[in-house]
Design a protein around this motif. Structure first.
Motif, PDB file in Angstrom:
ATOM      1  N   ALA B 387      -7.838   1.793   7.875  1.00 32.83           N
ATOM      2  CA  ALA B 387      -9.135   1.133   8.234  1.00 32.83           C
ATOM      3  C   ALA B 387      -9.858   0.875   6.378  1.00 32.83           C
ATOM      4  N   ILE B 388      -9.653   2.053   5.877  1.00 34.38           N
ATOM      5  CA  ILE B 388     -10.376   2.086   4.826  1.00 34.38           C
ATOM      6  C   ILE B 388      -9.515   1.107   4.199  1.00 34.38           C
ATOM      7  N   TYR B 389      -7.696   1.313   4.260  1.00 34.93           N
ATOM      8  CA  TYR B 389      -7.279   0.765   3.266  1.00 34.93           C
ATOM      9  C   TYR B 389      -7.102  -1.359   3.742  1.00 34.93           C
ATOM     10  N   ASP B 390      -7.866  -1.994   4.472  1.00 38.34           N
ATOM     11  CA  ASP B 390      -8.109  -2.845   4.855  1.00 38.34           C
ATOM     12  C   ASP B 390      -9.205  -3.055   4.816  1.00 38.34           C
ATOM     13  N   SER B 391     -10.187  -2.780   3.926  1.00 39.56           N
ATOM     14  CA  SER B 391     -11.488  -2.950   3.826  1.00 39.56           C
ATOM     15  C   SER B 391     -11.542  -3.590   1.740  1.00 39.56           C
ATOM     16  N   MET B 392      -9.993  -2.863   1.482  1.00 39.07           N
ATOM     17  CA  MET B 392     -10.209  -3.196  -0.170  1.00 39.07           C
ATOM     18  C   MET B 392      -9.626  -4.535  -0.262  1.00 39.07           C
ATOM     19  N   ASN B 393      -9.675  -4.902  -1.306  1.00 38.59           N
ATOM     20  CA  ASN B 393      -8.929  -6.645  -1.944  1.00 38.59           C
ATOM     21  C   ASN B 393      -7.840  -6.480  -2.607  1.00 38.59           C
ATOM     22  N   ARG B 394      -7.147  -7.056  -2.852  1.00 38.68           N
ATOM     23  CA  ARG B 394      -5.741  -7.105  -3.249  1.00 38.68           C
ATOM     24  C   ARG B 394      -6.284  -6.743  -4.223  1.00 38.68           C
ATOM     25  N   LYS B 395      -7.055  -6.826  -5.654  1.00 34.10           N
ATOM     26  CA  LYS B 395      -6.648  -5.900  -6.791  1.00 34.10           C
ATOM     27  C   LYS B 395      -7.066  -5.161  -6.887  1.00 34.10           C
ATOM     28  N   GLU B 396      -8.273  -4.669  -5.739  1.00 34.36           N
ATOM     29  CA  GLU B 396      -8.478  -3.284  -5.804  1.00 34.36           C
ATOM     30  C   GLU B 396      -7.218  -2.233  -5.131  1.00 34.36           C
ATOM     31  N   ARG B 397      -5.937  -2.923  -4.569  1.00 38.79           N
ATOM     32  CA  ARG B 397      -5.312  -2.557  -3.574  1.00 38.79           C
ATOM     33  C   ARG B 397      -4.147  -2.401  -4.921  1.00 38.79           C
ATOM     34  N   SER B 398      -3.980  -3.039  -5.753  1.00 37.83           N
ATOM     35  CA  SER B 398      -2.409  -2.910  -6.865  1.00 37.83           C
ATOM     36  C   SER B 398      -3.198  -2.107  -8.037  1.00 37.83           C
ATOM     37  N   LYS B 399      -4.432  -2.035  -8.047  1.00 40.53           N
ATOM     38  CA  LYS B 399      -4.960  -1.231  -9.145  1.00 40.53           C
ATOM     39  C   LYS B 399      -6.189  -0.013  -8.629  1.00 40.53           C
ATOM     40  N   PRO B 400      -6.032   0.939  -7.981  1.00 40.82           N
ATOM     41  CA  PRO B 400      -7.036   2.201  -7.373  1.00 40.82           C
ATOM     42  C   PRO B 400      -8.216   2.196  -8.227  1.00 40.82           C
TER      43      PRO B 400
END
Lengths: 318, 489
Positions: B387-400
């Protein structure tokens, strides 16, 4: 004493059936005059393991036999047998195996065990023994409210044996049934109240706590109760029985074991390890399917049963 | 008692690493431990003897694979042999045309036949069948009523005939056959395609009742006969299994009460003495507590060890090879993103319920108990991470690294979790990433060493969720000095 003599008969009868099917025929093990050698020792070891005696106890006994043989103290199978017997009996010191009755008021016997161990049938036997042989006024408490049909099953036994029963509906709170049963036992002047409980596995903590609650309710309603907490052990059970005795033992302070289903080919040798480790005595043996098939436990007799019929006739002659 | 066999083997083979062969004496010594483990698990003494003889033969002179230690190899040989003995796996129920398929249950008293009948009915309903239960246990008081209640619970009709119930202490000749026959007739009329016959429990040396079973068998010719076996059975299981099989030609075994802490070695005995496949395993008293049998878990349970070999093998077969290769490449370059982290977790999830995966790692099963983890806790945890992961946008996912306080708060709101959980999630990811970098360049030996750390209960090391969240003793993923060692390499 008549009860005692009868149990010889029953054990003997059970053994007769056993003889044809046993993996290891004990008669070839203890052939008169057979000399002890490695082959004999390994057969003996197999025999002890086969009886669910467990690795630890078996190793200990075999080591003892081997040692005496090596020292030249024993030579033949018969002598080996007495060593084994002596070793096993040393694990079973003379101890009180009678039921502990309340000095006054109803005696409460709590009966517990895993699913399918034979609790309900064992209770029927116990009720029969107490009523018919000891002249007690017995009352049953149907606190197994979980398993479908359990209350009904106990009711049928109560009717057959002719004792009173206190019951609620299925899925009722088992502690509440126990409460009512304790009150009823006092009010109606019962000598013994036997509390049936649902089968539960040692791993089911919630159910173990439920059992403790049933015990606590009894303790609060009747002084000193439960006077006996019997663990019903299926003689066909293997080494898991030790775990059962441990968990039930610490939960409700088990005072004795009823070894059920001894009329099969299984001998429940694991009780030796339980006696060793947890100091819980075996108090009764279940030897058949009818209520009369109950006998007080006797280590001598039991050990003889482990080794075959020849011993029993010898014991009966005595 | 649950001391792992591997440790025992480790003792036996101590100081042997580096040699190419296991000596005969080593093997014999190791076999004594295997024997004890099997006997303590209630495997029949004769079966144990055959087994250890066979393994000994196999093990003697085997080359030690370079990367494995003798102890590990021994465990693998023993384990493989056990799995083989328990196979071939055949959990099929064979249906006949025209219906109904008649399934007969038999077994000792108290083995759990009636409960299993209910479970099997429920299982069949789940497979789209329409079973009918037949109450042919006319001996045990209230057995008919028990089945009736179970039938109600699982929504399956039950054929009963109270007039046939045996009076106290008697066996009515032909009554059980009559009940079964009538049940089959009713199934035909009402369009039920499977009939499950619940028979009375009996001792295998009880001629009268065994005769009743034979009568049902010869007159009604059930299509499948299942022998119900208590997982807690001891040595005598061979005798009863043998007797039932000789009388009825059993088609399969069902092991019950496996949710006890027994090791269930009796199953192996029964399997070998009958030569019949294990079909189902009964767990819990709930109607849905019936599972199709899988030998792998059973082997490790019988041996009382965490099944590290199984974990590795299973991991190898179930992990998506391409995906793993892709991750591997990324790992080596040190590019490990949140996306990879989640994908990896998905891979781990494929292994099965986390509780089971954890149980495979030596020492972990006790640990999970200590932590008082409930079945499904880990899964829940993973769901939250998802759920946490799904709530991130793409940019955040690739650049934590972008994830500052404000973003974390937003994500927490989106995922419906606490702010601190988001931070924890990121921390776990970072640890995992660091470790991946460290592992990246490692060879087989290094990975095995890593496994050792895992065995000590260091879950975070696998990139699994859990380390810190589940409050294991060590929250780190690797001791610092070890990590430095790896880096130097």
């Amino acid at each position: 004493m008549s009860l005692f003599a009868k149990s010889f008969d029953r054990l003997k009868g059970a053994l007769r059936k056993t003889r044809d099917i046993l993996f290891t025929d004990v008669r070839t093990l203890f052939v008169p005059g057979r000399q002890i050698n490695e082959q004999f020792l390994s057969e003996l070891e197999e025999r002890l393991l086969q009886a669910d005696m467990g690795v630890g106890n078996t190793d200990r006994i075999i080591a003892e036999v081997r040692e005496r043989w090596r020292l030249g103290k024993i030579r033949n199978a018969d002598e080996a047998r007495s060593v084994v017997r002596e070793q096993m009996l040393s694990n079973w010191p003379p101890e009180a195996r009678d039921l502990n009755f309340a000095p006054a008021g109803p005696t409460v016997i709590l009966v517990a065990g895993v699913n399918g161990a034979g609790k309900t049938t064992s209770i029927a036997k116990l009720a029969w023994l107490l009523k018919e042989q000891m002249g007690k006024k017995v009352m049953l408490c149907a606190s197994d409210t979980f398993r479908a049909g359990a209350v009904h099953q106990l009711s049928i036994w109560a009717e057959r044996i002719g004792v009173e029963i206190v019951k609620h509906k299925q899925n009722a709170d088992p502690a509440a049934v126990a409460y009512d049963a304790c009150e009823a036992a006092k009010a109606r002047g019962a000598d013994v109240l036997i509390v049936d409980t649902a089968g539960r596995l040692p791993t089911q903590e919630r159910l173990i706590r439920e059992l403790v609650k049933i015990r606590d309710v009894c303790a609060r309603r009747i002084e000193g109760a439960p006077h006996e907490a019997l663990l019903v052990l299926d003689a066909t059970t293997g080494q898991n029985a030790i775990q059962q005795a441990k968990v039930f033992g610490s939960a409700v302070a088990v005072t004795g074991i009823m070894l059920a289903k001894l009329d099969g080919t299984a001998k429940g040798g694991v009780v030796l390890a339980i006696r060793d480790q947890l100091k819980i005595p075996v108090k009764f043996m279940g030897l058949g399917e009818t209520p009369e098939d109950i006998a007080p436990f006797d280590p001598q007799l039991y050990i003889k049963a482990l080794f075959g019929e020849a011993d029993l006739t010898e014991a009966m002659a005595r | 008692m649950l001391e792992s066999l591997q440790t025992k083997f480790g003792d036996v083979f101590r100081g042997l690493s580096g040699r190419g062969r296991i000596s005969e004496e080593n093997i014999r010594e190791a076999m004594r431990d295997v024997r004890t483990a099997l006997l303590e698990a209630d495997v029949n003494v004769k079966v144990v003897k055959d087994f250890t003889d066979k393994v000994q033969e196999k093990a003697i002179g085997q080359e030690v694979i370079r990367s494995l230690k003798p102890a590990e190899l021994m465990v693998k040989i023993v384990y493989d042999e056990l799995v083989e003995l328990m196979g071939p796996v055949d959990t099929q129920i064979y249906y006949v045309q025209p219906p109904p398929t008649v399934i007969m249950m038999c077994g000792l008293q108290g083995s759990g036949k009636t409960t299993t009948c209910g479970k099997l009915a429920k299982f069949l309903v789940g497979k789209g069948h329409h079973p009918l239960l037949a109450a042919a246990d006319l001996q045990r008081p209230a057995a008919v009523e028990q089945l009736r209640t179970l039938g109600e619970q699982v929504g399956v009709p039950v054929y009963t005939d109270d007039t046939k119930v045996a009076p106290h202490g008697q066996v009515q000749k032909g009554a059980a056959v009559a009940v079964c026959r009538a049940a089959i007739a009713q199934a035909k009329q009402t369009g039920r395609d499977v009939v499950i016959l619940d028979t009375a429990g009996r001792l295998h040396i009880d001629d009268e009742l065994m005769g009743e079973l034979r009568e049902i068998n010869t007159q009604l010719k059930p299509h499948q006969v299942f022998l119900v076996l208590d997982a807690m059975s001891g040595q005598d299981a061979v005798n009863s299994a043998k007797a039932f099989n000789e009388l009825l030609e059993v088609d399969g075994l069902i092991l019950t009460k496996f949710d006890s802490d027994t090791r269930g070695g009796a199953l192996l005995s029964a399997k070998l003495v009958t030569g019949k496949p294990v079909k189902f395993i009964g767990i819990s008293e709930k109607p849905e507590g019936l599972e199709e049998f899988r030998p792998e878990g059973m082997a490790q349970r019988i041996l009382g060890m965490g099944d590290i070999v199984g974990l590795v093998t299973e991991a190898m077969t179930k992990f998506d090879q391409d995906e793993s290769a892709r991750l591997q490449a990324k790992m080596e370059k040190g590019e490990f993103t949140l996306e990879d982290f989640m994908s990896q977790m998905g891979q781990v999830k494929k292994l099965g319920p986390m509780g089971k995966v954890m149980g495979m790692i030596p020492g972990m099963s006790q640990l999970t108990q200590q932590m008082n983890m409930q079945e499904g806790d880990v899964e829940k945890q993973m769901g939250r991470m998802r759920a946490i992961y799904d709530s991130m946008n793409r940019k955040e996912r690739s650049k934590p690294d972008l994830l500052d306080g404000a973003r974390r708060r937003r994500i927490a709101r989106g995922a419906g979790v606490q702010h601190s959980e988001v931070s924890q999630f990121i921390k776990q990811f970072e640890m995992s990433r660091d470790m991946m970098r460290a592992v990246g360049g490692m060879g087989m030996m290094g990975k095995l060493k890593l496994m050792k750390h895992l065995m000590k209960g260091d879950l975070a090391g696998l990139g699994m969720p859990g380390g810190p969240m589940l409050k294991t003793k060590k929250s780190g993923y690797m001791e610092k000095k070890d990590r430095n060692k790896k880096k130097r390499r």
